[in-house]
Design a protein around this motif. Sequence first.
Motif, PDB file in Angstrom:
ATOM      1  N   TRP A  64     -24.389 -28.867   6.393  1.00 17.40           N
ATOM      2  CA  TRP A  64     -24.935 -28.069   6.176  1.00 17.40           C
ATOM      3  C   TRP A  64     -24.665 -27.471   4.280  1.00 17.40           C
ATOM      4  CZ3 TRP A  64     -23.654 -27.048  11.147  1.00 17.40           C
ATOM      5  CH2 TRP A  64     -23.830 -27.919  11.718  1.00 17.40           C
ATOM      6  N   GLU A  65     -26.375 -26.951   3.665  1.00 18.95           N
ATOM      7  CA  GLU A  65     -25.950 -26.316   2.891  1.00 18.95           C
ATOM      8  C   GLU A  65     -26.763 -24.385   2.981  1.00 18.95           C
ATOM      9  OE1 GLU A  65     -25.757 -29.557  -0.804  1.00 18.95           O
ATOM     10  OE2 GLU A  65     -28.006 -29.444   0.394  1.00 18.95           O
ATOM     11  N   GLN A  66     -27.702 -25.284   3.780  1.00 18.72           N
ATOM     12  CA  GLN A  66     -28.499 -23.596   4.019  1.00 18.72           C
ATOM     13  C   GLN A  66     -29.631 -24.100   5.350  1.00 18.72           C
ATOM     14  OE1 GLN A  66     -31.925 -21.431   2.028  1.00 18.72           O
ATOM     15  NE2 GLN A  66     -33.037 -23.512   2.574  1.00 18.72           N
ATOM     16  N   VAL A  67     -28.848 -22.149   6.001  1.00 18.89           N
ATOM     17  CA  VAL A  67     -29.586 -21.982   7.360  1.00 18.89           C
ATOM     18  C   VAL A  67     -30.815 -21.286   8.091  1.00 18.89           C
ATOM     19  CG1 VAL A  67     -28.541 -21.527  10.088  1.00 18.89           C
ATOM     20  CG2 VAL A  67     -26.980 -22.292   8.252  1.00 18.89           C
ATOM     21  N   ILE A  68     -31.211 -21.838   8.053  1.00 18.20           N
ATOM     22  CA  ILE A  68     -32.988 -20.276   8.457  1.00 18.20           C
ATOM     23  C   ILE A  68     -33.197 -20.614   9.844  1.00 18.20           C
ATOM     24  CG2 ILE A  68     -35.500 -20.541   8.209  1.00 18.20           C
ATOM     25  CD1 ILE A  68     -35.604 -22.040   6.065  1.00 18.20           C
ATOM     26  N   ALA A  82     -18.602 -20.976  11.940  1.00 19.96           N
ATOM     27  CA  ALA A  82     -17.328 -20.676  11.056  1.00 19.96           C
ATOM     28  C   ALA A  82     -17.510 -22.419  10.129  1.00 19.96           C
ATOM     29  CB  ALA A  82     -16.736 -20.991  12.215  1.00 19.96           C
ATOM     30  N   LEU A  83     -16.375 -22.348   9.010  1.00 19.68           N
ATOM     31  CA  LEU A  83     -15.922 -23.237   8.020  1.00 19.68           C
ATOM     32  C   LEU A  83     -16.776 -23.887   7.995  1.00 19.68           C
ATOM     33  CD1 LEU A  83     -12.617 -23.985  10.426  1.00 19.68           C
ATOM     34  CD2 LEU A  83     -13.014 -23.106   7.664  1.00 19.68           C
ATOM     35  N   CYS A  84     -17.973 -23.612   7.848  1.00 20.75           N
ATOM     36  CA  CYS A  84     -19.192 -24.316   6.727  1.00 20.75           C
ATOM     37  C   CYS A  84     -19.065 -25.108   5.902  1.00 20.75           C
ATOM     38  CB  CYS A  84     -20.781 -24.762   7.858  1.00 20.75           C
ATOM     39  SG  CYS A  84     -20.936 -24.614   9.662  1.00 20.75           S
ATOM     40  N   TYR A  85     -18.367 -25.199   5.155  1.00 25.57           N
ATOM     41  CA  TYR A  85     -18.039 -25.359   3.894  1.00 25.57           C
ATOM     42  C   TYR A  85     -19.162 -24.810   2.624  1.00 25.57           C
ATOM     43  CZ  TYR A  85     -13.102 -24.889   5.557  1.00 25.57           C
ATOM     44  OH  TYR A  85     -11.458 -24.789   5.834  1.00 25.57           O
ATOM     45  N   ASN A  86     -19.917 -25.709   3.093  1.00 23.06           N
ATOM     46  CA  ASN A  86     -21.411 -25.847   2.263  1.00 23.06           C
ATOM     47  C   ASN A  86     -22.075 -25.019   1.984  1.00 23.06           C
ATOM     48  OD1 ASN A  86     -19.884 -27.846   0.297  1.00 23.06           O
ATOM     49  ND2 ASN A  86     -20.751 -29.381   2.110  1.00 23.06           N
ATOM     50  N   LYS A 108     -18.012 -20.559   2.444  1.00 23.10           N
ATOM     51  CA  LYS A 108     -16.624 -20.440   2.221  1.00 23.10           C
ATOM     52  C   LYS A 108     -18.101 -20.231  -0.149  1.00 23.10           C
ATOM     53  CE  LYS A 108     -13.388 -23.464   1.756  1.00 23.10           C
ATOM     54  NZ  LYS A 108     -12.344 -24.186   1.116  1.00 23.10           N
ATOM     55  N   LYS A 109     -19.035 -20.624   0.026  1.00 24.97           N
ATOM     56  CA  LYS A 109     -20.238 -21.251  -0.130  1.00 24.97           C
ATOM     57  C   LYS A 109     -21.215 -19.926  -0.236  1.00 24.97           C
ATOM     58  CE  LYS A 109     -19.127 -25.598  -2.124  1.00 24.97           C
ATOM     59  NZ  LYS A 109     -19.794 -27.078  -3.358  1.00 24.97           N
ATOM     60  N   GLY A 123     -20.646  -8.448  14.296  1.00 27.87           N
ATOM     61  CA  GLY A 123     -19.337  -9.068  14.748  1.00 27.87           C
ATOM     62  C   GLY A 123     -17.994  -9.181  13.633  1.00 27.87           C
ATOM     63  N   ARG A 124     -17.210  -9.184  14.520  1.00 28.47           N
ATOM     64  CA  ARG A 124     -15.083  -9.009  14.283  1.00 28.47           C
ATOM     65  C   ARG A 124     -15.578 -10.013  12.663  1.00 28.47           C
ATOM     66  NH1 ARG A 124     -10.353 -10.228  16.342  1.00 28.47           N
ATOM     67  NH2 ARG A 124     -12.266 -11.167  18.538  1.00 28.47           N
ATOM     68  N   SER A 125     -15.112  -9.830  12.000  1.00 29.79           N
ATOM     69  CA  SER A 125     -15.119 -11.083  10.828  1.00 29.79           C
ATOM     70  C   SER A 125     -15.977 -12.144  10.709  1.00 29.79           C
ATOM     71  CB  SER A 125     -13.457 -11.941  11.181  1.00 29.79           C
ATOM     72  OG  SER A 125     -12.507 -11.334  10.541  1.00 29.79           O
ATOM     73  N   ALA A 126     -17.253 -11.769  11.101  1.00 27.88           N
ATOM     74  CA  ALA A 126     -18.497 -12.202  10.783  1.00 27.88           C
ATOM     75  C   ALA A 126     -18.360 -13.578   9.708  1.00 27.88           C
ATOM     76  CB  ALA A 126     -19.981 -11.806  11.637  1.00 27.88           C
ATOM     77  N   PHE A 127     -18.196 -12.493   8.480  1.00 27.21           N
ATOM     78  CA  PHE A 127     -18.883 -12.694   7.520  1.00 27.21           C
ATOM     79  C   PHE A 127     -17.789 -13.130   6.654  1.00 27.21           C
ATOM     80  CE2 PHE A 127     -23.097 -11.891   8.672  1.00 27.21           C
ATOM     81  CZ  PHE A 127     -23.576 -12.875   8.893  1.00 27.21           C
ATOM     82  N   HIS A 128     -16.287 -12.992   6.920  1.00 31.20           N
ATOM     83  CA  HIS A 128     -15.505 -12.817   6.221  1.00 31.20           C
ATOM     84  C   HIS A 128     -15.045 -14.105   5.689  1.00 31.20           C
ATOM     85  CE1 HIS A 128     -11.108 -12.783   6.398  1.00 31.20           C
ATOM     86  NE2 HIS A 128     -10.412 -11.999   6.464  1.00 31.20           N
ATOM     87  N   SER A 129     -14.344 -14.158   4.352  1.00 31.53           N
ATOM     88  CA  SER A 129     -13.657 -14.811   3.311  1.00 31.53           C
ATOM     89  C   SER A 129     -15.279 -15.749   2.544  1.00 31.53           C
ATOM     90  CB  SER A 129     -13.271 -16.087   3.565  1.00 31.53           C
ATOM     91  OG  SER A 129     -11.893 -15.251   3.809  1.00 31.53           O
ATOM     92  N   CYS A 130     -16.262 -15.529   3.126  1.00 31.22           N
ATOM     93  CA  CYS A 130     -17.366 -15.996   2.235  1.00 31.22           C
ATOM     94  C   CYS A 130     -17.805 -15.797   0.806  1.00 31.22           C
ATOM     95  CB  CYS A 130     -18.737 -15.135   3.540  1.00 31.22           C
ATOM     96  SG  CYS A 130     -18.701 -16.129   4.676  1.00 31.22           S
TER      97      CYS A 130
END
Length: 266
Positions: A64-68, A82-86, A108-109, A123-130
Amino acid sequence: MRTEVVDGLLTLFYDGSKNLFNANLYIEYDVVWQRLRKSDLTKEEKMNYLSPECQEYVKERWTWEQVIVEEGVTFIQGNTFALCYNIESVIFANTVTIIEDYAFYRCKKLACIKLSVNLESVGRSAFHSCKLSSVFLPPRCRIVHTKAFARNKNLINLVVPRGTELGPDCITGTKLAEFAPRLLTWIKNINADDKYALHRACASYNPLKEVIFGIIEEKGLKAFKEKNEIGITPSRYLQENPYTDLSEMDIVRDYMSKKLNFQEYM
């Protein structure tokens, strides 16, 4: 749920009908990846240490590269992506009111999000490390929990309604956090100083031409290039604001047209 290519990105149309998160497979993946973290193995070689079921689970999430998020979805369940790196971009339907804990943890991307205008809680850490550099929270958002946007290293632009409660360390590990300790108070006031009125107008939900015209009538077009205390111009706010279709060029063109017509009339 379905996938198709949109704007060159493999896009998941998320309707909430299926729970995308499997805790057991997530733990299996995380344990193996942590154990092999410092090894010289390639990503493909590491995958061989996972069970076939876990391999299939992880590989699908990496496509997955984009989510709508489609209309009718009211919340994003914890850990869903979570951890959907792309994943690079997420567009939320305006029916979404809650984004739960770790929903997009370590995507991460992920560099671009358009949040629901009816969003109430992050929520907590919802977008952590993006990879977010800019976030515009809508007027109804009342709480951003701890570490919600932490470790987005390039995050410099955070627009927050005055009534929104910001949890501890919600922006720790970002460029924005370098402006502490009074940063969060300043963000919540959204440039309360009158000299930044154009910043406020361009960053607001549903910016209005009439309001912007009134400000540049007083301050001149040069105000579009004036930087605020964290180095952001009204031009950048307007360009990145996901809740408007206005462009600076259209505003300048209309403004100059009005001025010329007024002068001819005189």
